[in-house]
Scaffold this active site. Structure first.
Site, PDB file in Angstrom:
ATOM      1  N   ASP A  82       0.819  -1.234   0.000  1.00  0.00           N
ATOM      2  CA  ASP A  82       0.000   0.000   0.000  1.00  0.00           C
ATOM      3  C   ASP A  82       0.845   1.272   0.000  1.00  0.00           C
ATOM      4  O   ASP A  82       0.480   2.252  -0.638  1.00  0.00           O
ATOM      5  CB  ASP A  82      -1.062   0.006   1.121  1.00  0.00           C
ATOM      6  CG  ASP A  82      -0.513  -0.018   2.534  1.00  0.00           C
ATOM      7  OD1 ASP A  82       0.702  -0.258   2.722  1.00  0.00           O
ATOM      8  OD2 ASP A  82      -1.313   0.214   3.463  1.00  0.00           O
ATOM      9  N   GLY A 132      -2.121  -7.499  14.498  1.00  0.00           N
ATOM     10  CA  GLY A 132      -2.048  -7.248  13.055  1.00  0.00           C
ATOM     11  C   GLY A 132      -3.416  -7.268  12.412  1.00  0.00           C
ATOM     12  O   GLY A 132      -3.541  -7.518  11.205  1.00  0.00           O
ATOM     13  N   GLU A 183      -3.256   8.289  12.454  1.00  0.00           N
ATOM     14  CA  GLU A 183      -2.286   7.222  12.762  1.00  0.00           C
ATOM     15  C   GLU A 183      -0.856   7.706  12.512  1.00  0.00           C
ATOM     16  O   GLU A 183       0.044   7.500  13.328  1.00  0.00           O
ATOM     17  CB  GLU A 183      -2.603   6.009  11.876  1.00  0.00           C
ATOM     18  CG  GLU A 183      -1.708   4.816  12.079  1.00  0.00           C
ATOM     19  CD  GLU A 183      -2.224   3.847  13.127  1.00  0.00           C
ATOM     20  OE1 GLU A 183      -3.448   3.716  13.280  1.00  0.00           O
ATOM     21  OE2 GLU A 183      -1.380   3.225  13.799  1.00  0.00           O
ATOM     22  N   ASP A 235      -5.328  -0.186   5.887  1.00  0.00           N
ATOM     23  CA  ASP A 235      -6.092  -0.568   7.077  1.00  0.00           C
ATOM     24  C   ASP A 235      -7.319   0.328   7.253  1.00  0.00           C
ATOM     25  O   ASP A 235      -8.425  -0.148   7.544  1.00  0.00           O
ATOM     26  CB  ASP A 235      -5.220  -0.477   8.329  1.00  0.00           C
ATOM     27  CG  ASP A 235      -4.002  -1.378   8.238  1.00  0.00           C
ATOM     28  OD1 ASP A 235      -3.983  -2.252   7.356  1.00  0.00           O
ATOM     29  OD2 ASP A 235      -3.085  -1.197   9.053  1.00  0.00           O
TER      30      ASP A 235
HETATM   31  C1  GLA Z   1       0.306  -2.261   8.428  1.00  0.00           C
HETATM   32  C2  GLA Z   1       0.072  -0.876   7.848  1.00  0.00           C
HETATM   33  C3  GLA Z   1      -0.565  -0.973   6.462  1.00  0.00           C
HETATM   34  C4  GLA Z   1       0.219  -1.930   5.560  1.00  0.00           C
HETATM   35  C5  GLA Z   1       0.515  -3.244   6.270  1.00  0.00           C
HETATM   36  C6  GLA Z   1       1.434  -4.145   5.481  1.00  0.00           C
HETATM   37  O1  GLA Z   1      -0.902  -2.903   8.670  1.00  0.00           O
HETATM   38  O2  GLA Z   1      -0.772  -0.118   8.681  1.00  0.00           O
HETATM   39  O3  GLA Z   1      -0.660   0.304   5.889  1.00  0.00           O
HETATM   40  O4  GLA Z   1       1.403  -1.320   5.098  1.00  0.00           O
HETATM   41  O5  GLA Z   1       1.103  -3.035   7.542  1.00  0.00           O
HETATM   42  O6  GLA Z   1       0.799  -4.581   4.327  1.00  0.00           O
END
Ligand code: GLA
Length: 346
Positions: free
Chosen positions: A25, A108, A144, A156
């Site tokens: 992303d 996560g 964030e 996210d």
């Molecule tokens: C975290 C970040 C996202 C993305 C993921 C890896 O969740 O917040 O923006 O970069 O890691 O895909």
């Protein structure tokens, strides 16, 4: 405002699990997350005094703050959202927040994005700000980055704002074009915690971002999204070549998965894990072992670490009806944490 004074408003947002498209992303690439059944709910009303108040029984924190005070704990997310609203000219009156969350923290699964999106939805509903879901995601991402100290991409927050349970959100993070994709028929998802907690701001996340930026500079491209062929990476030094190869091949895996059957989708997940482990180097032994165990279960099509890595969860695509059995078989192993089933509701 008088009307607002009388009421308390509640809004919620789901956690997310990313199925494919990891660490793409912030490289303008493609992602494919889905919403979890677990949600964060925020109740908001006007504060009885001139301070903001926020409490969460689950987290066991109570905060009272002015908008320019240093923020701590989960108040960084709540206050961060209010600050980004203020930055866009939407000054909120002092508010009182009460938070309930079913989304596991530090797994996560985007507990922080779910909180940010739920806070913004609740404040929007209370004050009639008329925010649209993409604007909410963008504001949440800003909160964030600037107030929780994580230089994240937009996946996210877009997932928590726009994904739906039972479908995957195919998102082009460059244009924010998106569509909901059916998962392969007769499948469901199981998410299992490795038992290793992860903290994004403590991890090598920002280092990976810098490595991608260095690869772009060396290649003379704006972002790794602009590289279509792995062969184009051959001039890079070995470490940057591996990092960039993950991003280029991961984007291709997302696109291939859009039309794949369960076997092809699962294979893409397995390859994604290998690429995250070997090229991007964001796995840890507990995640490798868990993904291997998930893959080895009868009825499993594929499994991979999900989220930023360095701990947290694995996600597996499995035959419809097999998720509970597989979760029990894997999560019952010593050292493995809890699990979440995302059933096929079609
Ligand atoms: C975290 C970040 C996202 C993305 C993921 C890896 O969740 O917040 O923006 O970069 O890691 O895909």
């Amino acid at each position: 405002m008088n009307r607002a004074r009388l009421r308390e408003v509640a809004a919620s947002a789901p956690g997310r699990v990313n199925l494919l498209g990891e660490h793409t992303d912030y490289n303008d690439g493609f992602v494919l997350p889905t919403a979890l059944p677990q949600r964060t709910t925020v109740h908001v009303s006007l504060s009885p005094d001139d301070r903001h108040h926020a409490h969460s029984d689950a987290i066991g924190e109570v905060h009272e703050f002015g908008l320019d005070d240093p923020l701590h704990g989960f108040a960084r997310y709540v206050g961060g959202c209010l600050r980004v609203l203020r930055d866009t000219g939407r000054v909120t009156p002092p508010l009182r927040f009460s938070i309930e969350s079913e989304v596991p923290v530090g797994a996560g699964l985007s507990s922080s994005a779910a909180l940010e999106v739920a806070v913004l939805r609740a404040v929007d509903a209370l004050l009639g700000l008329d925010l649209d879901p993409v604007e909410i995601a963008r504001l949440a991402q800003r909160a964030e980055i600037h107030h929780a100290g994580v230089a994240c991409g937009i996946m996210d927050q877009m997932a928590c704002s726009l994904a739906q349970e039972g479908t995957a959100l195919f998102l082009d993070t460059r244009s924010l074009e998106r569509r909901l994709i059916e998962l392969p028929t007769q499948t469901e998802l199981v998410v299992v915690h490795s038992g290793v907690p992860r903290r994004l701001s403590d991890s090598a996340y920002n280092e990976r971002r810098s490595e991608c930026a260095a690869a772009c500079a060396a290649l003379g491209v704006t972002s790794l999204r602009d590289v279509n062929e792995v062969a184009q990476l051959s001039a890079l030094p070995p470490l940057l070549q591996r990092r960039a190869r993950h991003v280029v091949t991961e984007n291709a895996r997302v696109l291939a998965a859009l039309t794949a059957d369960a076997t092809g989708f699962g294979e893409a997940m397995n390859q994604s894990h290998a690429s995250l482990r070997d090229d991007y180097q964001v796995s840890v032994p507990a995640l490798d072992e868990l993904a291997a165990r998930l893959r080895a279960q009868p009825g499993s099509y594929g499994a991979r670490l999900t989220g930023a890595g360095f701990g947290g969860c694995c996600v597996a695509l499995v035959e419809r009806g097999a998720a509970t059995r597989i979760a029990d078989a894997v999560a019952a192993s010593p050292g493995f944490g809890g699990s979440i089933i995302v059933p096929d509701r079609r």
